[in-house]
Design a protein around this motif. Structure first.
Motif, PDB file in Angstrom:
ATOM      1  N   LEU A 138       0.828  -1.205   0.000  1.00  0.00           N
ATOM      2  CA  LEU A 138       0.000   0.000   0.000  1.00  0.00           C
ATOM      3  C   LEU A 138       0.863   1.255   0.000  1.00  0.00           C
ATOM      4  O   LEU A 138       0.588   2.218  -0.734  1.00  0.00           O
ATOM      5  CB  LEU A 138      -0.935  -0.009   1.207  1.00  0.00           C
ATOM      6  N   ARG A 139       1.917   1.256   0.789  1.00  0.00           N
ATOM      7  CA  ARG A 139       2.778   2.442   0.860  1.00  0.00           C
ATOM      8  C   ARG A 139       3.553   2.643  -0.443  1.00  0.00           C
ATOM      9  O   ARG A 139       3.710   3.780  -0.924  1.00  0.00           O
ATOM     10  CB  ARG A 139       3.732   2.323   2.043  1.00  0.00           C
ATOM     11  N   ARG A 140       4.052   1.564  -1.017  1.00  0.00           N
ATOM     12  CA  ARG A 140       4.813   1.709  -2.264  1.00  0.00           C
ATOM     13  C   ARG A 140       3.918   2.169  -3.411  1.00  0.00           C
ATOM     14  O   ARG A 140       4.315   3.024  -4.224  1.00  0.00           O
ATOM     15  CB  ARG A 140       5.500   0.384  -2.597  1.00  0.00           C
ATOM     16  N   LEU A 141       2.698   1.639  -3.473  1.00  0.00           N
ATOM     17  CA  LEU A 141       1.779   2.088  -4.516  1.00  0.00           C
ATOM     18  C   LEU A 141       1.413   3.557  -4.327  1.00  0.00           C
ATOM     19  O   LEU A 141       1.326   4.312  -5.309  1.00  0.00           O
ATOM     20  CB  LEU A 141       0.519   1.225  -4.509  1.00  0.00           C
ATOM     21  N   SER A 142       1.202   3.974  -3.084  1.00  0.00           N
ATOM     22  CA  SER A 142       0.864   5.377  -2.851  1.00  0.00           C
ATOM     23  C   SER A 142       2.012   6.291  -3.284  1.00  0.00           C
ATOM     24  O   SER A 142       1.777   7.410  -3.757  1.00  0.00           O
ATOM     25  CB  SER A 142       0.509   5.603  -1.375  1.00  0.00           C
ATOM     26  N   SER A 143       3.251   5.839  -3.149  1.00  0.00           N
ATOM     27  CA  SER A 143       4.389   6.632  -3.618  1.00  0.00           C
ATOM     28  C   SER A 143       4.364   6.783  -5.136  1.00  0.00           C
ATOM     29  O   SER A 143       4.549   7.882  -5.672  1.00  0.00           O
ATOM     30  CB  SER A 143       5.705   5.973  -3.188  1.00  0.00           C
ATOM     31  N   LEU A 144       4.124   5.677  -5.834  1.00  0.00           N
ATOM     32  CA  LEU A 144       4.102   5.722  -7.298  1.00  0.00           C
ATOM     33  C   LEU A 144       2.931   6.541  -7.822  1.00  0.00           C
ATOM     34  O   LEU A 144       3.021   7.155  -8.887  1.00  0.00           O
ATOM     35  CB  LEU A 144       4.041   4.303  -7.862  1.00  0.00           C
ATOM     36  N   LEU A 145       1.841   6.570  -7.066  1.00  0.00           N
ATOM     37  CA  LEU A 145       0.635   7.289  -7.489  1.00  0.00           C
ATOM     38  C   LEU A 145       0.586   8.719  -6.961  1.00  0.00           C
ATOM     39  O   LEU A 145      -0.320   9.482  -7.323  1.00  0.00           O
ATOM     40  CB  LEU A 145      -0.605   6.527  -7.017  1.00  0.00           C
ATOM     41  N   GLY A 146       1.533   9.065  -6.098  1.00  0.00           N
ATOM     42  CA  GLY A 146       1.564  10.409  -5.549  1.00  0.00           C
ATOM     43  C   GLY A 146       0.452  10.688  -4.550  1.00  0.00           C
ATOM     44  O   GLY A 146       0.007  11.828  -4.403  1.00  0.00           O
ATOM     45  N   THR A 147       0.009   9.655  -3.842  1.00  0.00           N
ATOM     46  CA  THR A 147      -1.110   9.824  -2.902  1.00  0.00           C
ATOM     47  C   THR A 147      -0.705   9.555  -1.452  1.00  0.00           C
ATOM     48  O   THR A 147      -1.552   9.209  -0.629  1.00  0.00           O
ATOM     49  CB  THR A 147      -2.278   8.880  -3.289  1.00  0.00           C
ATOM     50  N   GLU A 148       0.567   9.718  -1.139  1.00  0.00           N
ATOM     51  CA  GLU A 148       1.034   9.392   0.217  1.00  0.00           C
ATOM     52  C   GLU A 148       0.274  10.159   1.293  1.00  0.00           C
ATOM     53  O   GLU A 148      -0.127   9.578   2.305  1.00  0.00           O
ATOM     54  CB  GLU A 148       2.536   9.684   0.365  1.00  0.00           C
ATOM     55  N   ARG A 149       0.098  11.459   1.077  1.00  0.00           N
ATOM     56  CA  ARG A 149      -0.539  12.273   2.114  1.00  0.00           C
ATOM     57  C   ARG A 149      -1.988  11.859   2.354  1.00  0.00           C
ATOM     58  O   ARG A 149      -2.451  11.801   3.499  1.00  0.00           O
ATOM     59  CB  ARG A 149      -0.482  13.750   1.726  1.00  0.00           C
ATOM     60  N   GLN A 150      -2.713  11.575   1.273  1.00  0.00           N
ATOM     61  CA  GLN A 150      -4.125  11.190   1.418  1.00  0.00           C
ATOM     62  C   GLN A 150      -4.296   9.822   2.059  1.00  0.00           C
ATOM     63  O   GLN A 150      -5.290   9.565   2.733  1.00  0.00           O
ATOM     64  CB  GLN A 150      -4.820  11.174   0.051  1.00  0.00           C
ATOM     65  N   SER A 151      -3.328   8.928   1.853  1.00  0.00           N
ATOM     66  CA  SER A 151      -3.540   7.534   2.236  1.00  0.00           C
ATOM     67  C   SER A 151      -2.818   7.092   3.502  1.00  0.00           C
ATOM     68  O   SER A 151      -3.156   6.040   4.059  1.00  0.00           O
ATOM     69  CB  SER A 151      -3.116   6.614   1.085  1.00  0.00           C
ATOM     70  N   GLU A 152      -1.849   7.851   3.979  1.00  0.00           N
ATOM     71  CA  GLU A 152      -1.056   7.365   5.115  1.00  0.00           C
ATOM     72  C   GLU A 152      -1.911   7.120   6.349  1.00  0.00           C
ATOM     73  O   GLU A 152      -1.707   6.150   7.086  1.00  0.00           O
ATOM     74  CB  GLU A 152       0.071   8.341   5.441  1.00  0.00           C
ATOM     75  N   GLY A 153      -2.897   7.982   6.600  1.00  0.00           N
ATOM     76  CA  GLY A 153      -3.763   7.773   7.759  1.00  0.00           C
ATOM     77  C   GLY A 153      -4.530   6.477   7.669  1.00  0.00           C
ATOM     78  O   GLY A 153      -4.659   5.741   8.661  1.00  0.00           O
ATOM     79  N   SER A 160      -3.087  -0.669  12.566  1.00  0.00           N
ATOM     80  CA  SER A 160      -3.551  -0.658  13.953  1.00  0.00           C
ATOM     81  C   SER A 160      -4.682  -1.652  14.157  1.00  0.00           C
ATOM     82  O   SER A 160      -4.768  -2.309  15.201  1.00  0.00           O
ATOM     83  CB  SER A 160      -4.022   0.751  14.339  1.00  0.00           C
ATOM     84  N   GLY A 161      -5.560  -1.779  13.142  1.00  0.00           N
ATOM     85  CA  GLY A 161      -6.648  -2.745  13.231  1.00  0.00           C
ATOM     86  C   GLY A 161      -6.139  -4.173  13.306  1.00  0.00           C
ATOM     87  O   GLY A 161      -6.670  -4.999  14.063  1.00  0.00           O
ATOM     88  N   ILE A 162      -5.117  -4.473  12.523  1.00  0.00           N
ATOM     89  CA  ILE A 162      -4.511  -5.805  12.571  1.00  0.00           C
ATOM     90  C   ILE A 162      -3.892  -6.055  13.939  1.00  0.00           C
ATOM     91  O   ILE A 162      -4.084  -7.121  14.556  1.00  0.00           O
ATOM     92  CB  ILE A 162      -3.433  -5.949  11.467  1.00  0.00           C
ATOM     93  N   GLN A 163      -3.159  -5.073  14.450  1.00  0.00           N
ATOM     94  CA  GLN A 163      -2.503  -5.225  15.752  1.00  0.00           C
ATOM     95  C   GLN A 163      -3.527  -5.380  16.868  1.00  0.00           C
ATOM     96  O   GLN A 163      -3.317  -6.145  17.827  1.00  0.00           O
ATOM     97  CB  GLN A 163      -1.595  -4.027  16.028  1.00  0.00           C
ATOM     98  N   GLN A 164      -4.628  -4.684  16.763  1.00  0.00           N
ATOM     99  CA  GLN A 164      -5.680  -4.794  17.779  1.00  0.00           C
ATOM    100  C   GLN A 164      -6.213  -6.220  17.857  1.00  0.00           C
ATOM    101  O   GLN A 164      -6.403  -6.771  18.958  1.00  0.00           O
ATOM    102  CB  GLN A 164      -6.818  -3.830  17.456  1.00  0.00           C
ATOM    103  N   GLN A 165      -6.442  -6.835  16.697  1.00  0.00           N
ATOM    104  CA  GLN A 165      -6.916  -8.227  16.695  1.00  0.00           C
ATOM    105  C   GLN A 165      -5.861  -9.162  17.280  1.00  0.00           C
ATOM    106  O   GLN A 165      -6.177 -10.088  18.035  1.00  0.00           O
ATOM    107  CB  GLN A 165      -7.272  -8.656  15.266  1.00  0.00           C
ATOM    108  N   ARG A 166      -4.612  -8.917  16.955  1.00  0.00           N
ATOM    109  CA  ARG A 166      -3.530  -9.756  17.493  1.00  0.00           C
ATOM    110  C   ARG A 166      -3.476  -9.662  19.016  1.00  0.00           C
ATOM    111  O   ARG A 166      -3.362 -10.673  19.710  1.00  0.00           O
ATOM    112  CB  ARG A 166      -2.202  -9.320  16.874  1.00  0.00           C
ATOM    113  N   THR A 167      -3.582  -8.456  19.535  1.00  0.00           N
ATOM    114  CA  THR A 167      -3.515  -8.240  20.982  1.00  0.00           C
ATOM    115  C   THR A 167      -4.702  -8.879  21.689  1.00  0.00           C
ATOM    116  O   THR A 167      -4.546  -9.517  22.736  1.00  0.00           O
ATOM    117  CB  THR A 167      -3.481  -6.736  21.287  1.00  0.00           C
ATOM    118  N   GLN A 168      -5.889  -8.737  21.124  1.00  0.00           N
ATOM    119  CA  GLN A 168      -7.100  -9.239  21.769  1.00  0.00           C
ATOM    120  C   GLN A 168      -7.154 -10.764  21.823  1.00  0.00           C
ATOM    121  O   GLN A 168      -7.846 -11.326  22.683  1.00  0.00           O
ATOM    122  CB  GLN A 168      -8.338  -8.727  21.021  1.00  0.00           C
ATOM    123  N   HIS A 169      -6.440 -11.428  20.925  1.00  0.00           N
ATOM    124  CA  HIS A 169      -6.590 -12.884  20.848  1.00  0.00           C
ATOM    125  C   HIS A 169      -5.343 -13.656  21.270  1.00  0.00           C
ATOM    126  O   HIS A 169      -5.236 -14.861  21.022  1.00  0.00           O
ATOM    127  CB  HIS A 169      -7.015 -13.269  19.422  1.00  0.00           C
TER     128      HIS A 169
END
Length: 301
Positions: A138-153, A160-169
């Motif tokens: 996702l980050r590399r594609l955003s660089s090539l497409l020039g959308t880093e600022r819009q997509s980083e959040g 964070s969503g993935i990490q939350q599931q890992r922590t909860q289980h």
């Protein structure tokens, strides 16, 4: 007195002239450099997981055509579809005048990639095999497409969503799972597949996680010996009914005895793109239900 009255004008013109930025370069999943002189604006996305990834990083408006299987999000269906990527020739690709071509390493003719690169067409070859590699994609594609600022959040929230599931289980009772890729011949996934990672993250265990490779053939007897508490396959209700019928004869299997033979929503688990977060959330919720005992309507064994 200014000896060079034209100097100020010349300086102003120089300041107005366009500054040629350095090209943006990333490494693709084959470790080949991919460079674009400016943000790509004529993109061919030739794999569903890449199309979904481009949409996630706000780059869909740059896509001019996709492969025949790309169907999410719904806006994709308004784009021209070029067909199955492994059947495409370089002439078909070049006819679209792309400034960036996105391909799946396992779903493209390598000769086409070589031909495009020889003609100086940037080609990004993708093969993400882990959740971390999906985020990196996702980050590399955003660089090539020039959308880093819009997509980083959004990318950060995804991680964070993935990490939350890992922590909860963490520390929950382990649920052994058999994931069926195909019924005849009977095929499953090995420990290096992202499905195994998701199962582990949710407190499950692919009963064939000790096997190398992504997918391979097994026997029903081998599945029985590993006693899965859940038998799973991706597909719709029709696929689920067939799966239940297929395994119903093996009544001693814990998954059959407790009614935990079912399908999983199509596509979200088998496309290595941003919807793997939804797949992880659904998988963790499913394993939590399996831990609670027999499926609703099933008597306790």
């Amino acid at each position: 007195m200014n000896r060079y009255p034209w100097a100020g004008l010349l300086l102003g013109l120089c300041m107005m002239a366009p500054v040629h930025a350095k090209p943006t370069c990333v490494l693709d999943d084959t470790q080949a450099p991919v460079c674009v002189a400016q943000a790509a604006h004529r993109v061919l996305s030739l794999s569903p997981h890449l199309t979904e990834s481009v949409a996630f990083v706000h780059g869909l408006n740059a896509v001019v055509a996709v492969d025949s299987s790309s169907d999410y999000p719904s806006d994709v269906n308004r784009l021209p579809k070029l067909g199955a990527p492994w059947l495409l020739g370089s002439e078909t690709v070049l006819a679209q005048k792309p400034d960036l071509v996105l391909v799946w390493n396992s779903g493209i003719n390598p000769a086409v990639v070589e031909r495009l690169r020889a003609l100086k067409v940037p080609v990004y070859v993708s093969e993400p095999k882990t959740l971390g590699e999906v985020a990196s994609t996702l980050r590399r594609l955003s660089s090539l497409l020039g959308t880093e600022r819009q997509s980083e959040g959004a990318i950060h929230a995804w991680e964070s969503g993935i990490q939350q599931q890992r922590t909860q289980h963490q520390g929950l009772a382990v649920v052994p799972v058999f994931y069926q890729v195909w019924p005849k011949p009977l095929m499953t996934l090995g420990g290096s597949h992202v499905v195994s990672e998701i199962l582990s993250l949710c407190g499950g265990r692919n009963v064939f996680e000790d096997q190398p490779g992504l997918a391979f053939q097994v026997s029903a007897e081998a599945v029985l010996a590993r006693k899965p508490g859940l038998v799973l396959a991706s597909g719709d209700d029709t696929r689920e009914r067939a799966l239940i019928h297929q395994w119903s004869m093996w009544s001693t299997l814990p998954a059959v005895r407790n009614g935990w033979v079912q399908s999983f929503p199509k596509d979200i688990l088998v496309r290595n793109g941003p919807r793997l977060l939804e797949a992880t959330q659904r998988m963790c919720a499913l394993l939590n239900r399996v831990r609670q005992g027999p499926a609703p309507g099933r008597p306790a064994p």
